[in-house]
Design an enzyme around this catalytic site. Structure first.
Site, PDB file in Angstrom:
ATOM      1  N   THR A  93       0.853  -1.185   0.000  1.00 38.91           N
ATOM      2  CA  THR A  93       0.000   0.000   0.000  1.00 38.91           C
ATOM      3  C   THR A  93       0.890   1.237   0.000  1.00 38.91           C
ATOM      4  O   THR A  93       1.905   1.286   0.704  1.00 38.91           O
ATOM      5  CB  THR A  93      -0.904  -0.008   1.251  1.00 38.91           C
ATOM      6  OG1 THR A  93      -1.639  -1.231   1.247  1.00 38.91           O
ATOM      7  CG2 THR A  93      -1.867   1.161   1.256  1.00 38.91           C
ATOM      8  N   THR A 131       0.043  -9.039  -7.419  1.00 33.45           N
ATOM      9  CA  THR A 131      -1.357  -8.599  -7.393  1.00 33.45           C
ATOM     10  C   THR A 131      -1.386  -7.106  -7.701  1.00 33.45           C
ATOM     11  O   THR A 131      -0.701  -6.329  -7.031  1.00 33.45           O
ATOM     12  CB  THR A 131      -1.956  -8.875  -6.011  1.00 33.45           C
ATOM     13  OG1 THR A 131      -1.806 -10.266  -5.745  1.00 33.45           O
ATOM     14  CG2 THR A 131      -3.419  -8.471  -5.945  1.00 33.45           C
ATOM     15  N   LEU A 162      -1.873 -18.823  -4.002  1.00 34.97           N
ATOM     16  CA  LEU A 162      -1.349 -19.649  -2.899  1.00 34.97           C
ATOM     17  C   LEU A 162      -1.549 -18.935  -1.570  1.00 34.97           C
ATOM     18  O   LEU A 162      -1.572 -17.706  -1.503  1.00 34.97           O
ATOM     19  CB  LEU A 162       0.132 -19.973  -3.111  1.00 34.97           C
ATOM     20  CG  LEU A 162       1.180 -18.855  -3.015  1.00 34.97           C
ATOM     21  CD1 LEU A 162       1.528 -18.462  -1.592  1.00 34.97           C
ATOM     22  CD2 LEU A 162       2.440 -19.276  -3.739  1.00 34.97           C
ATOM     23  N   ALA A 224     -10.845 -10.258  -1.466  1.00 33.51           N
ATOM     24  CA  ALA A 224     -11.881  -9.506  -0.755  1.00 33.51           C
ATOM     25  C   ALA A 224     -12.963 -10.454  -0.230  1.00 33.51           C
ATOM     26  O   ALA A 224     -13.421 -10.325   0.910  1.00 33.51           O
ATOM     27  CB  ALA A 224     -12.485  -8.454  -1.690  1.00 33.51           C
ATOM     28  N   CYS A 275      -1.506  -9.368   2.390  1.00 29.63           N
ATOM     29  CA  CYS A 275      -2.337  -9.071   1.216  1.00 29.63           C
ATOM     30  C   CYS A 275      -3.791  -8.686   1.456  1.00 29.63           C
ATOM     31  O   CYS A 275      -4.297  -7.804   0.762  1.00 29.63           O
ATOM     32  CB  CYS A 275      -2.278 -10.252   0.258  1.00 29.63           C
ATOM     33  SG  CYS A 275      -0.624 -10.407  -0.444  1.00 29.63           S
TER      34      CYS A 275
END
Ligand code: NAD
Ligand code: UGA
Length: 459
Positions: A93, A131, A162, A224, A275
């Site tokens: 982030t 990602t 994974l 999410a 993540c």
């Protein structure tokens, strides 16, 4: 020996290392090289002390390293020689500027694109393994084509699903492999080339393909959804604690509906890991960018409930222990963000420890694999902290134990012996609901599970 293909991975982290080791293991006909800018990390990949702990990883790396798997810092040579380049650099982030605290920081990703552009002399397939925000492949294409017009680059999206602690099993027997490409002749050709690599060990029906944007977005959405399940069950724990319902019974009753399913319904002190939070915040940021405020608020709620759950855990400790923790010794069982990993990124333990230190508690932190990272994470934290690997030694003289990681070893401890060595009254806060609460209560502990009525000897 002549290899059929040269595969490169840029980024030798939790994803790049294990994923490319699995490709090398399953495909002896390919030469696989993993490069990184961090020379210490590469040195450890080339040693007996790998930079990450992951069950089964050592065996696979030992079997193929030097045969068709190589770790190196020579990024330039790696790029020149490669036919296919996986990019698996970190995408944390952003901590600065526009979108700070929400958007993905793409500086490492962009630097990689520039390096590829600089050194590539022949056509390459570039595979997004990291990602990334949806539409990043478009930015990558523009970056690659900005000057180097004579080399053709085809950008694919192949997100990794994974989970740490089970990475080797997940890589060997994935639920699915997702490959997104442009739906142009060259895009479809590159897509097929990547399908053929995975088809060396993954059944064809598990290799699914899509357009680039669906693939990029699916990764964010999958994380999410997983995190949402945990926040959903965790949100109900607070209601259980108010109403004498038991979260394990509720989760079983709800999860036996085959439409809902029973996985990922373990109530906890909160989810962690590098993540979930970052990917949801990234999703939220993208939704806001497109003006979808309601959608953004909906997903942001998953992160808010998670923060609430971690704070609630510490407040429950404070209330149970007579509203003061100052000077009390608290033993932390588990600092890793989940069992079977040494990774502590975004670990709920870190959050809980910081709040406990603010309350001026003394901490004794125990973990079978994560103490090295824990020391690094808490470097500079104010307060008394010690690190003791042996749980029996760690608890001696403590007032309370907080179980923050679901390591199997904690289920098997001799709690009678532990009770004998602690200060009284003594407390256990089981942030993972892994212990035998009734048995502990009978030994004499005051037991505070998550989402269940406490078992206490105090009137
Ligand atoms: P990590 O921090 O462990 O590894 C990233 C590596 O990339 C680091 O070793 C870093 O030194 C290297 N790197 C950065 N810039 C570089 C450059 N320009 N050239 C060469 N090397 C460079 O990160 P990770 O956990 O492996 O995650 C990587 C990506 O995969 C992230 O986007 C993450 O969201 C995603 N992902 C992670 C997991 C997981 O379980 N950790 C699972 C699925 C997806
Ligand atoms: C997660 C996803 O499971 C992977 O599919 C994904 O590839 C990865 O994120 C990623 O993109 O990085 P990971 O974070 O390694 O994998 O581990 P999980 O097993 O998902 O656990 C995440 C957190 O949720 C842990 O703190 C775990 O203890 C917690 N958790 C999990 C619960 O609190 N309850 C549950 O029922 C399950």
């Amino acid at each position: 020996m002549e290899f059929e293909k040269n595969i490169l991975c840029i980024g030798a982290g939790y994803v790049g290392g294990p994923t490319l080791a699995m490709i090398a293991y399953k495909c002896p006909q390919y030469k696989v090289t993993v490069v990184d800018i961090n020379p210490e990390r590469i040195a450890r990949w080339n040693s007996d002390n790998l930079p990450i702990y992951e069950p089964g990883l050592d065996e696979i790396v030992k079997a193929v390293r030097g045969r068709n798997l190589f770790f190196s810092t020579d990024i330039e040579r790696g790029i020149r020689e490669a036919d296919i380049i996986f990019v698996s650099v970190n995408t944390p982030t952003k901590t600065f500027g526009a979108g700070a605290g929400m958007a993905a920081d793409l500086q490492y990703w962009e630097k990689t694109a520039r390096q590829i552009r600089q050194y590539a002399e022949s056509p390459k397939i570039i595979v997004e393994k990291s990602t990334l925000p949806v539409k990043t492949a478009h930015a990558m294409e523009r970056m690659l084509q900005a000057t180097n017009n004579h080399v053709h680059f085809e950008v694919l999206s192949n997100p990794e699903f994974l989970a740490e602690g089970t990475a080797i099993r997940d890589l060997e027997y994935p639920d699915r492999v997702l490959i997104g490409s442009r739906e142009t002749p060259s895009g479809l050709k590159a897509r097929q080339e990547l399908v053929e690599i995975y088809a060396n060990w993954v059944p064809r029906e598990r290799i699914i393909t899509s357009n680039l944007w669906s693939s990029e977005l699916s990764k964010l959405v999958a994380n999410a959804f997983l995190a949402q399940r945990i926040s959903s069950i965790n949100s109900i724990t607070s209601l259980c604690e108010k109403t004498d319902a038991d979260i394990t019974e509720v989760a079983r009753a709800v999860g036996t509906d085959s439409r809902i399913g029973d996985k990922f319904l373990n109530a906890s002190v909160g989810f962690g890991g590098s993540c979930f939070k970052k990917d949801i915040l990234n999703l939220v940021y993208i939704c806001r960018y497109y003006g979808l405020e309601e959608v953004a608020d909906y997903w942001e709620g998953v992160v808010k409930i998670n923060d609430y759950q971690k704070e609630r855990f510490v407040l429950n400790m404070l209330t149970a222990m007579f509203n003061t923790l100052a000077g009390k010794r608290i033993c932390i069982f588990g600092f890793a963000f989940k069992a079977n990993t040494g990774d502590t990124r975004e670990s709920p333990a870190m959050f809980v420890c910081k709040l406990l230190l603010e309350e001026r508690a003394e901490l004794v932190i125990s973990d079978p694999k994560a103490l090295e990272n824990a020391k690094e994470d808490l470097k500079g934290a104010q307060g008394k902290i010690s690190y003791v690997e042996d749980p029996y030694e760690a608890v001696a003289g403590c007032d309370a134990i907080a179980v923050l990681t679901e390591w199997d070893i904690y289920r098997q401890l001799d709690f009678k012996k532990i009770y004998g060595s602690m200060d009284k009254p003594c407390f256990i806060f089981d942030g993972r609901n892994i212990l035998d609460h009734r048995g502990l209560f009978e030994i004499g502990f005051n037991v505070f599970p998550i989402g269940k009525p406490p078992l206490t000897h105090l009137k």
